[in-house]
Design a protein around this motif. Structure first.
Motif, PDB file in Angstrom:
ATOM      1  N   THR A 172       0.827  -1.208   0.000  1.00 28.55           N
ATOM      2  CA  THR A 172       0.000   0.000   0.000  1.00 28.55           C
ATOM      3  C   THR A 172       0.866   1.264   0.000  1.00 28.55           C
ATOM      4  OG1 THR A 172      -0.254  -0.433   2.368  1.00 28.55           O
ATOM      5  CG2 THR A 172      -2.170  -0.872   0.971  1.00 28.55           C
ATOM      6  N   SER A 173       2.198   1.095  -0.018  1.00 24.97           N
ATOM      7  CA  SER A 173       3.092   2.258   0.026  1.00 24.97           C
ATOM      8  C   SER A 173       2.936   3.250  -1.137  1.00 24.97           C
ATOM      9  CB  SER A 173       4.544   1.789   0.135  1.00 24.97           C
ATOM     10  OG  SER A 173       4.721   1.062   1.334  1.00 24.97           O
ATOM     11  N   PRO A 174       2.512   2.830  -2.361  1.00 25.25           N
ATOM     12  CA  PRO A 174       2.307   3.850  -3.396  1.00 25.25           C
ATOM     13  C   PRO A 174       1.342   4.951  -2.953  1.00 25.25           C
ATOM     14  CG  PRO A 174       1.482   1.684  -4.118  1.00 25.25           C
ATOM     15  CD  PRO A 174       2.341   1.468  -2.927  1.00 25.25           C
ATOM     16  N   VAL A 175       0.458   4.626  -2.009  1.00 22.80           N
ATOM     17  CA  VAL A 175      -0.470   5.657  -1.518  1.00 22.80           C
ATOM     18  C   VAL A 175       0.300   6.756  -0.775  1.00 22.80           C
ATOM     19  CG1 VAL A 175      -2.528   6.111  -0.131  1.00 22.80           C
ATOM     20  CG2 VAL A 175      -2.348   3.999  -1.438  1.00 22.80           C
ATOM     21  N   GLN A 176       1.482   6.404  -0.238  1.00 20.80           N
ATOM     22  CA  GLN A 176       2.342   7.448   0.349  1.00 20.80           C
ATOM     23  C   GLN A 176       2.651   8.508  -0.706  1.00 20.80           C
ATOM     24  OE1 GLN A 176       5.945   6.498   2.412  1.00 20.80           O
ATOM     25  NE2 GLN A 176       5.213   4.506   3.133  1.00 20.80           N
ATOM     26  N   ALA A 177       3.173   8.040  -1.852  1.00 18.78           N
ATOM     27  CA  ALA A 177       3.567   8.970  -2.912  1.00 18.78           C
ATOM     28  C   ALA A 177       2.373   9.746  -3.441  1.00 18.78           C
ATOM     29  CB  ALA A 177       4.237   8.200  -4.050  1.00 18.78           C
ATOM     30  N   ARG A 178       1.242   9.045  -3.608  1.00 18.73           N
ATOM     31  CA  ARG A 178       0.030   9.707  -4.123  1.00 18.73           C
ATOM     32  C   ARG A 178      -0.468  10.771  -3.145  1.00 18.73           C
ATOM     33  NH1 ARG A 178      -2.555   7.930  -8.421  1.00 18.73           N
ATOM     34  NH2 ARG A 178      -1.664   6.112  -9.470  1.00 18.73           N
ATOM     35  N   THR A 179      -0.409  10.463  -1.853  1.00 14.56           N
ATOM     36  CA  THR A 179      -0.888  11.433  -0.855  1.00 14.56           C
ATOM     37  C   THR A 179       0.028  12.652  -0.811  1.00 14.56           C
ATOM     38  OG1 THR A 179      -1.731   9.570   0.422  1.00 14.56           O
ATOM     39  CG2 THR A 179      -1.633  11.693   1.552  1.00 14.56           C
ATOM     40  N   MET A 180       1.347  12.400  -0.872  1.00  5.18           N
ATOM     41  CA  MET A 180       2.289  13.523  -0.854  1.00  5.18           C
ATOM     42  C   MET A 180       2.073  14.418  -2.076  1.00  5.18           C
ATOM     43  SD  MET A 180       5.903  12.129   0.613  1.00  5.18           S
ATOM     44  CE  MET A 180       5.864  10.355   0.635  1.00  5.18           C
ATOM     45  N   GLU A 181       1.785  13.796  -3.207  1.00  8.36           N
ATOM     46  CA  GLU A 181       1.551  14.573  -4.416  1.00  8.36           C
ATOM     47  C   GLU A 181       0.347  15.505  -4.241  1.00  8.36           C
ATOM     48  OE1 GLU A 181       1.882  13.039  -8.794  1.00  8.36           O
ATOM     49  OE2 GLU A 181      -0.130  12.575  -8.085  1.00  8.36           O
ATOM     50  N   LEU A 182      -0.713  14.960  -3.621  1.00  5.67           N
ATOM     51  CA  LEU A 182      -1.930  15.755  -3.424  1.00  5.67           C
ATOM     52  C   LEU A 182      -1.748  16.818  -2.345  1.00  5.67           C
ATOM     53  CD1 LEU A 182      -4.752  13.037  -3.529  1.00  5.67           C
ATOM     54  CD2 LEU A 182      -4.355  14.863  -5.192  1.00  5.67           C
ATOM     55  N   ALA A 183      -0.967  16.480  -1.291  1.00  6.14           N
ATOM     56  CA  ALA A 183      -0.830  17.392  -0.149  1.00  6.14           C
ATOM     57  C   ALA A 183       0.033  18.606  -0.481  1.00  6.14           C
ATOM     58  CB  ALA A 183      -0.254  16.641   1.053  1.00  6.14           C
ATOM     59  N   LYS A 184       0.799  18.512  -1.538  1.00  5.43           N
ATOM     60  CA  LYS A 184       1.603  19.649  -2.014  1.00  5.43           C
ATOM     61  C   LYS A 184       2.402  20.338  -0.913  1.00  5.43           C
ATOM     62  CE  LYS A 184      -0.669  20.859  -6.276  1.00  5.43           C
ATOM     63  NZ  LYS A 184      -1.617  19.749  -6.394  1.00  5.43           N
ATOM     64  N   GLY A 185       3.176  19.544  -0.176  1.00  6.74           N
ATOM     65  CA  GLY A 185       4.056  20.133   0.819  1.00  6.74           C
ATOM     66  C   GLY A 185       3.435  20.367   2.196  1.00  6.74           C
ATOM     67  N   GLN A 186       2.139  20.073   2.350  1.00  6.98           N
ATOM     68  CA  GLN A 186       1.484  20.250   3.649  1.00  6.98           C
ATOM     69  C   GLN A 186       1.693  19.008   4.531  1.00  6.98           C
ATOM     70  OE1 GLN A 186      -0.135  23.183   4.642  1.00  6.98           O
ATOM     71  NE2 GLN A 186       0.993  23.771   2.789  1.00  6.98           N
ATOM     72  N   PRO A 187       1.527  19.168   5.876  1.00  5.15           N
ATOM     73  CA  PRO A 187       1.653  18.011   6.765  1.00  5.15           C
ATOM     74  C   PRO A 187       0.625  16.921   6.438  1.00  5.15           C
ATOM     75  CG  PRO A 187       1.622  20.059   8.034  1.00  5.15           C
ATOM     76  CD  PRO A 187       1.317  20.424   6.618  1.00  5.15           C
ATOM     77  N   ILE A 188       0.991  15.688   6.750  1.00  7.79           N
ATOM     78  CA  ILE A 188       0.143  14.531   6.395  1.00  7.79           C
ATOM     79  C   ILE A 188       0.005  13.608   7.596  1.00  7.79           C
ATOM     80  CG2 ILE A 188       0.126  12.378   5.032  1.00  7.79           C
ATOM     81  CD1 ILE A 188       1.557  13.902   2.810  1.00  7.79           C
ATOM     82  N   ARG A 189      -1.187  13.050   7.764  1.00 10.09           N
ATOM     83  CA  ARG A 189      -1.361  12.001   8.775  1.00 10.09           C
ATOM     84  C   ARG A 189      -2.449  11.046   8.276  1.00 10.09           C
ATOM     85  NH1 ARG A 189      -2.885  13.633  14.841  1.00 10.09           N
ATOM     86  NH2 ARG A 189      -1.321  15.255  14.477  1.00 10.09           N
ATOM     87  N   ILE A 190      -2.051  10.048   7.520  1.00 14.19           N
ATOM     88  CA  ILE A 190      -3.047   9.158   6.902  1.00 14.19           C
ATOM     89  C   ILE A 190      -2.745   7.679   7.166  1.00 14.19           C
ATOM     90  CG2 ILE A 190      -3.655  10.699   4.984  1.00 14.19           C
ATOM     91  CD1 ILE A 190      -1.615   7.870   3.884  1.00 14.19           C
ATOM     92  N   ILE A 191      -3.816   6.887   7.067  1.00 16.15           N
ATOM     93  CA  ILE A 191      -3.630   5.445   6.918  1.00 16.15           C
ATOM     94  C   ILE A 191      -4.337   5.043   5.633  1.00 16.15           C
ATOM     95  CG2 ILE A 191      -3.400   4.775   9.338  1.00 16.15           C
ATOM     96  CD1 ILE A 191      -6.427   3.942   9.132  1.00 16.15           C
ATOM     97  N   CYS A 192      -3.912   3.926   5.080  1.00 18.87           N
ATOM     98  CA  CYS A 192      -4.582   3.447   3.875  1.00 18.87           C
ATOM     99  C   CYS A 192      -4.728   1.935   3.929  1.00 18.87           C
ATOM    100  CB  CYS A 192      -3.784   3.831   2.633  1.00 18.87           C
ATOM    101  SG  CYS A 192      -4.375   2.963   1.174  1.00 18.87           S
ATOM    102  N   PRO A 193      -5.939   1.450   4.227  1.00 17.01           N
ATOM    103  CA  PRO A 193      -6.166   0.007   4.182  1.00 17.01           C
ATOM    104  C   PRO A 193      -6.456  -0.413   2.742  1.00 17.01           C
ATOM    105  CG  PRO A 193      -8.005   1.176   5.291  1.00 17.01           C
ATOM    106  CD  PRO A 193      -7.142   2.204   4.614  1.00 17.01           C
ATOM    107  N   GLY A 194      -5.935  -1.549   2.315  1.00 15.12           N
ATOM    108  CA  GLY A 194      -6.256  -1.971   0.960  1.00 15.12           C
ATOM    109  C   GLY A 194      -5.580  -3.260   0.545  1.00 15.12           C
ATOM    110  N   LYS A 195      -6.011  -3.737  -0.624  1.00 11.76           N
ATOM    111  CA  LYS A 195      -5.493  -5.009  -1.139  1.00 11.76           C
ATOM    112  C   LYS A 195      -4.142  -4.811  -1.807  1.00 11.76           C
ATOM    113  CE  LYS A 195      -9.992  -6.923  -2.231  1.00 11.76           C
ATOM    114  NZ  LYS A 195     -10.891  -6.327  -3.227  1.00 11.76           N
TER     115      LYS A 195
END
Ligand code: PHE
Length: 345
Positions: A172-195
């Motif tokens: 599920t680590s690609p969601v790290q990169a996708r979230t960072m792309e969307l957050a555009k430099g802002q702080p992040i605190r997410i979880i992502c459950p998935g297959k």
């Protein structure tokens, strides 16, 4: 003569109506006594043939009888309908003393029970749930996570390819990169459950499809103490207050330092038993501090921002939680297996 005759007809009609037991029978009587070819109607239509002095009285009498018979049939019809209804109501009453029908209510698959529990634990710590595609590109699954084309770490994560650049995500680590792309430099605190998917031979502990929960926190001044405290709280909430965790050095291309997280074995309380192979600990997840390269590639200045990430195997947690001996049981939908977890769900 005519009078007598009329009286006889009337009597006959009365008794036949009285003894009728169905509306069909009444219908027959209506035809017999009141239809065009009935005696009464025939007599009425031939009144003209009578001597004038008889016409009036006979006519009156005939009409009277006709009306009486009509009324009697109508009344009987109502009576029969009422009886019919009463009978029907009687038959259709609900016997409330009968036991109710048994409906089989399903339960959640223990996989989903555990997935929801893990999610709730992190939501209570202020994490949000993020999402990403299962059909992923090489860029997000590998490149942006510091795993370039020729990197040996790719060997452990071989997967199903749709074409050279499109694959079923291996974590599920690609969601790290996708979230960072969307957050555009802002702080992040997410979880992502998935297959997730890997080219694995299916056996008791491996499956070509399994599931993870990714965690990612990025902010200023995040250090490994935050990672440890977060995962310790998770472990205690998930496995009980008495569980301790330990971090062991490990390696992931996208975290530095990287750790493997173990919890004290619930079976022996850390003393060592067959379940923990005598070590007192059981491995539950991998994590680490987000690699500066990953921060940089995804739009964060590593001198200003730092972060931690982790990946939890959902089936692994469910297996430990419920003592399940074969990962394949989560996907087979065997009712005998699922039924055991209904109460716990
Ligand atoms: N993605 C890693 C795996 O699947 C787990 C992990 C996630 C490790 C996040 C570190 C940080 O093995």
């Amino acid at each position: 003569m005519a009078n007598e005759n009329m009286e006889k007809i009337y009597q006959e009609a009365q008794s036949e109506i009285a003894s009728s037991e169905s509306n069909e029978k009444l219908q027959e009587l209506r035809v017999k006594f009141l239809a065009k070819k009935s005696i009464i109607m025939t007599m009425l239509s031939t009144l003209g043939q009578l001597p004038p002095e008889e016409r009036k009285t006979v006519g009156q009498k005939l009409n009277e009888i006709k009306n009486l018979i009509t009324a009697a049939i109508d009344a009987k019809e109502k009576e029969l309908s009422a009886k019919e209804l009463a009978k029907k109501l009687q038959k259709e009453t609900i016997d409330i003393s009968l036991p109710g029908r048994n409906y089989n209510v399903g339960g959640k698959n223990p996989f989903h029970v555990v997935k929801d529990e893990i999610t709730d634990i992190f939501l209570s710590m202020g994490f949000e749930v993020a999402d990403g595609p299962e059909v992923e590109t090489d860029l997000y699954n590998f490149e942006l996570l510091n795993i370039p084309k020729d990197h040996p770490a790719r060997d452990m994560q071989d997967t199903f390819y749709i074409d050279e650049n499109t694959l079923l995500r291996t974590h599920t680590s690609p969601v790290q990169a996708r979230t960072m792309e969307l957050a555009k430099g802002q702080p992040i605190r997410i979880i992502c459950p998935g297959k997730t998917y890997r080219r694995d031979d299916d056996d008791a502990t491996h499956s070509h499809q399994f599931a993870q929960i990714e965690g990612l926190v990025i902010d200023k001044d995040i250090n490994i103490g935050h990672l440890k405290a977060t995962l310790e709280l998770f472990a205690k909430k998930m496995f009980g207050e008495k569980r301790e965790i330990r971090l062991r050095p490990s390696y992931f291309p996208f975290t530095e330092p990287s750790v493997e997280v173990d919890i004290t074995c619930a079976n022996c309380d850390g003393k060592g038993c067959s379940m923990c192979k005598g070590t007192g600990y059981i491995e539950i997840l991998g994590g680490g501090m987000v690699h500066p390269n990953v921060l940089k590639m995804n739009g964060y200045d590593p001198d200003q921002y730092s972060g931690f990430a982790f990946g939890i195997g959902i089936e692994r947690v469910a297996i430990l939680r419920y003592g399940i001996d074969d990962i394949r049981k989560f996907y087979q939908n065997d009712i005998r297996f699922l039924r055991q977890y209904k109460k716990k769900a």
